[in-house]
Design a protein around this motif. Sequence first.
Motif, mmCIF file in Angstrom:
data_model
loop_
_atom_site.group_PDB
_atom_site.id
_atom_site.type_symbol
_atom_site.label_atom_id
_atom_site.label_comp_id
_atom_site.label_asym_id
_atom_site.label_seq_id
_atom_site.Cartn_x
_atom_site.Cartn_y
_atom_site.Cartn_z
ATOM 1 N N LEU A 1 33.121 -34.011 -43.011
ATOM 2 C CA LEU A 1 34.096 -34.660 -41.928
ATOM 3 C C LEU A 1 35.041 -35.212 -42.893
ATOM 4 N N ALA A 2 34.778 -35.928 -44.074
ATOM 5 C CA ALA A 2 35.669 -36.750 -44.939
ATOM 6 C C ALA A 2 36.560 -35.759 -45.522
ATOM 7 N N MET A 3 36.433 -34.400 -45.474
ATOM 8 C CA MET A 3 37.063 -33.298 -45.959
ATOM 9 C C MET A 3 38.165 -32.779 -45.285
ATOM 10 N N ILE A 4 38.082 -33.177 -43.955
ATOM 11 C CA ILE A 4 39.294 -32.843 -42.969
ATOM 12 C C ILE A 4 40.718 -33.668 -43.395
ATOM 13 N N SER A 5 41.475 -32.977 -43.560
ATOM 14 C CA SER A 5 42.831 -33.609 -43.944
ATOM 15 C C SER A 5 43.461 -34.497 -42.593
ATOM 16 N N ARG A 6 44.397 -35.400 -42.810
ATOM 17 C CA ARG A 6 44.949 -36.263 -41.825
ATOM 18 C C ARG A 6 45.605 -35.322 -40.995
ATOM 19 N N GLY A 7 45.668 -35.676 -39.866
ATOM 20 C CA GLY A 7 46.502 -34.798 -38.770
ATOM 21 C C GLY A 7 45.886 -33.446 -37.985
ATOM 22 N N TYR A 8 44.475 -33.406 -38.490
ATOM 23 C CA TYR A 8 43.998 -32.299 -37.735
ATOM 24 C C TYR A 8 42.990 -32.790 -37.021
ATOM 25 N N LEU B 1 49.523 -23.901 -55.695
ATOM 26 C CA LEU B 1 48.426 -24.796 -56.142
ATOM 27 C C LEU B 1 48.875 -26.354 -56.371
ATOM 28 N N THR B 2 49.998 -26.193 -56.880
ATOM 29 C CA THR B 2 50.647 -27.641 -57.104
ATOM 30 C C THR B 2 51.100 -28.291 -55.592
ATOM 31 N N ASP B 3 51.689 -27.373 -54.540
ATOM 32 C CA ASP B 3 52.204 -27.610 -53.422
ATOM 33 C C ASP B 3 50.792 -28.310 -52.732
ATOM 34 N N LEU B 4 49.642 -27.630 -52.844
ATOM 35 C CA LEU B 4 48.601 -28.042 -52.243
ATOM 36 C C LEU B 4 47.961 -29.537 -52.943
ATOM 37 N N LEU B 5 48.037 -29.515 -54.041
ATOM 38 C CA LEU B 5 47.741 -30.820 -54.810
ATOM 39 C C LEU B 5 48.548 -32.077 -54.092
ATOM 40 N N ALA B 6 49.742 -31.679 -53.983
ATOM 41 C CA ALA B 6 50.528 -32.767 -53.277
ATOM 42 C C ALA B 6 50.308 -32.870 -51.810
ATOM 43 N N TYR B 7 49.886 -32.041 -51.228
ATOM 44 C CA TYR B 7 49.586 -32.133 -50.076
ATOM 45 C C TYR B 7 48.401 -32.984 -49.787
ATOM 46 N N VAL B 8 47.248 -32.859 -50.418
ATOM 47 C CA VAL B 8 46.253 -33.530 -50.409
ATOM 48 C C VAL B 8 46.199 -35.078 -50.884
ATOM 49 N N TRP B 9 47.150 -35.139 -51.702
ATOM 50 C CA TRP B 9 47.327 -36.300 -52.458
ATOM 51 C C TRP B 9 47.803 -37.354 -51.292
ATOM 52 N N ASP B 10 48.871 -36.710 -50.296
ATOM 53 C CA ASP B 10 49.342 -37.457 -49.150
ATOM 54 C C ASP B 10 48.391 -37.503 -48.012
ATOM 55 N N ASN B 11 47.739 -36.587 -47.667
ATOM 56 C CA ASN B 11 46.985 -36.374 -46.586
ATOM 57 C C ASN B 11 45.411 -36.208 -46.546
ATOM 58 N N ASN B 12 44.925 -36.454 -47.672
ATOM 59 C CA ASN B 12 43.363 -36.181 -47.667
ATOM 60 C C ASN B 12 42.823 -37.046 -48.651
ATOM 61 N N PHE C 1 39.674 -37.785 -49.492
ATOM 62 C CA PHE C 1 38.550 -37.288 -50.086
ATOM 63 C C PHE C 1 39.235 -36.703 -51.622
ATOM 64 N N TYR C 2 40.123 -36.012 -51.451
ATOM 65 C CA TYR C 2 40.633 -35.396 -52.457
ATOM 66 C C TYR C 2 41.559 -36.323 -53.442
ATOM 67 N N ARG C 3 42.104 -37.039 -52.668
ATOM 68 C CA ARG C 3 43.034 -38.321 -53.445
ATOM 69 C C ARG C 3 42.087 -39.033 -54.380
ATOM 70 N N GLU C 4 41.100 -39.472 -54.035
ATOM 71 C CA GLU C 4 40.078 -40.290 -54.576
ATOM 72 C C GLU C 4 39.330 -39.448 -55.983
ATOM 73 N N ARG C 5 39.166 -38.188 -55.535
ATOM 74 C CA ARG C 5 38.611 -37.218 -56.738
ATOM 75 C C ARG C 5 39.865 -37.261 -57.723
ATOM 76 N N MET C 6 41.067 -37.049 -57.437
ATOM 77 C CA MET C 6 42.046 -37.031 -58.260
ATOM 78 C C MET C 6 42.481 -38.253 -59.380
ATOM 79 N N GLU C 7 42.326 -39.354 -58.444
ATOM 80 C CA GLU C 7 42.529 -40.601 -59.042
ATOM 81 C C GLU C 7 41.125 -40.870 -59.960
ATOM 82 N N GLN C 8 40.201 -40.465 -59.729
ATOM 83 C CA GLN C 8 39.174 -40.893 -60.767
ATOM 84 C C GLN C 8 39.054 -39.982 -61.879
#
Length: 453
Positions: free
Chosen positions: A103-110, A53-64, A66-73
């Motif tokens: 489409l905004a939920m797709i991570s960078r690099g895919y 789970l923590t690896d996933l959160l670190a991943y989306v913070w750098d690469n997604n 949509f989720y980075r904004e949700r975490m920042e909010q």
Amino acid sequence: MLKHRLFSPLRRHLMEPLDALRSGTPFLNYWKELERTQYLPEAALRRVQWERLTDLLAYVWDNNEFYRERMEQAGLTPETVTSPEEFRKIPVLSKECIRQNTLAMISRGYDVGSLMKFKTGGSTGKSLEIYLTEECSERRNACARRHDRWAGWNPGEPIGAVWGNPELPLDMKSRLKDWFLSPVIYLDTMSVTEASVRAFAAEWKQVQPTLLYGHAHSIFVLAEFVRELGLSSITPKGILSTSMMLMPHERRTIESVFGIKVTDRYGCEEVSLIASECEKHEGMHLNIEHLYIEFLREDGSPASPGEPGTIVVTDLMNRAMPFIRYRVEDVGVPSDRKCRCGRGLPLMESVTGRVADFLIKKDGSRVAGISLIENTLTKMPGIVQMQIVQESMDSLVVRVVPGAEFKDSTQCGLRDYLAELFGSGTAVEVSIVDAIAPEASGKYRFSICRISQ
């Protein structure tokens, strides 16, 4: 019949490994790893789950974004999520939010064009578009295989599936591959008749499947046909019920007809397998190696063991289109009991209802459609099958397939019960039908709410 029994070990130990080697798929390695991890202590599995789970959160913070904004909010960074309490600050993801941000939920690099794509329909009839990698799909399939085995099936053994719109192999090459690796016979739930059930029974006698697999209600319908027609050739070693809630009376009928226990399984297409009974049938083991699963009260706090809660799931495997704190619109009951099987996977008691299938009273309160069915179908004589459709706040349509004991008084009692429950002025139309058709997917829906929620 002998050749079929002899052929199963050859499929399992020779043909399938050779095919995996030829294709380069890691599926068998994923499956073998899951066979091992299921017996780790729960504490060890929880550590693995939290690390993922923590690896996933670190991943989306750098690469997604949509989720980075949700975490920042929510005032979070990957470093600040050090507990489940902090994690719960991330907003719950709804189906409507997914529809608006697919489409905004797709991570960078895919590249969307290179991902696997499929659609899933919700109770509102509006589909979701889901994207995932082939690796994620193979991990899901490996997990499903592990839980298939809990029902008594072994790889290489034929399967009898009660399913809608089966994808049958069309050319000779595909038919041979299916036969050499995993033969499946089908009873198509889009057309279940006496003739189709008899044909299924005849094919079963020839192929000798060991697992009966299908939608919960569809297996129940098959069991009733088998009992009424006196068929004896359908003799599975295991029965695996999936795709929808298995009603208590349906379980009793299935187990009585076939003489073995039903293994009930729960999941959804968006995140795949969530929980499954094992051979002890003492609850449903949660798939915590692949998912982080929460049971929440209406205020967002965790439900206690034995207390129904809305199920919210985080997929730890799908990084192409992450699902973080996704509300699947079901209600489940968490458990603190331990299963005698010895697996470290924790239990949930049951899935108690579909949030999306709740009906709405005039005062705004909701009524679980599945509970309405239990209070009518299982208690009023002569109702073989039933479906409740709420067309508006003031009208209900109840489709009923009558049985031998169905009387005018049953119809009146049903109408009076629902009119009283939903309030004066509610029009209740009872429609007597020969059959209730399944959805295009082959699933049956017990209750349908057509009011925008």
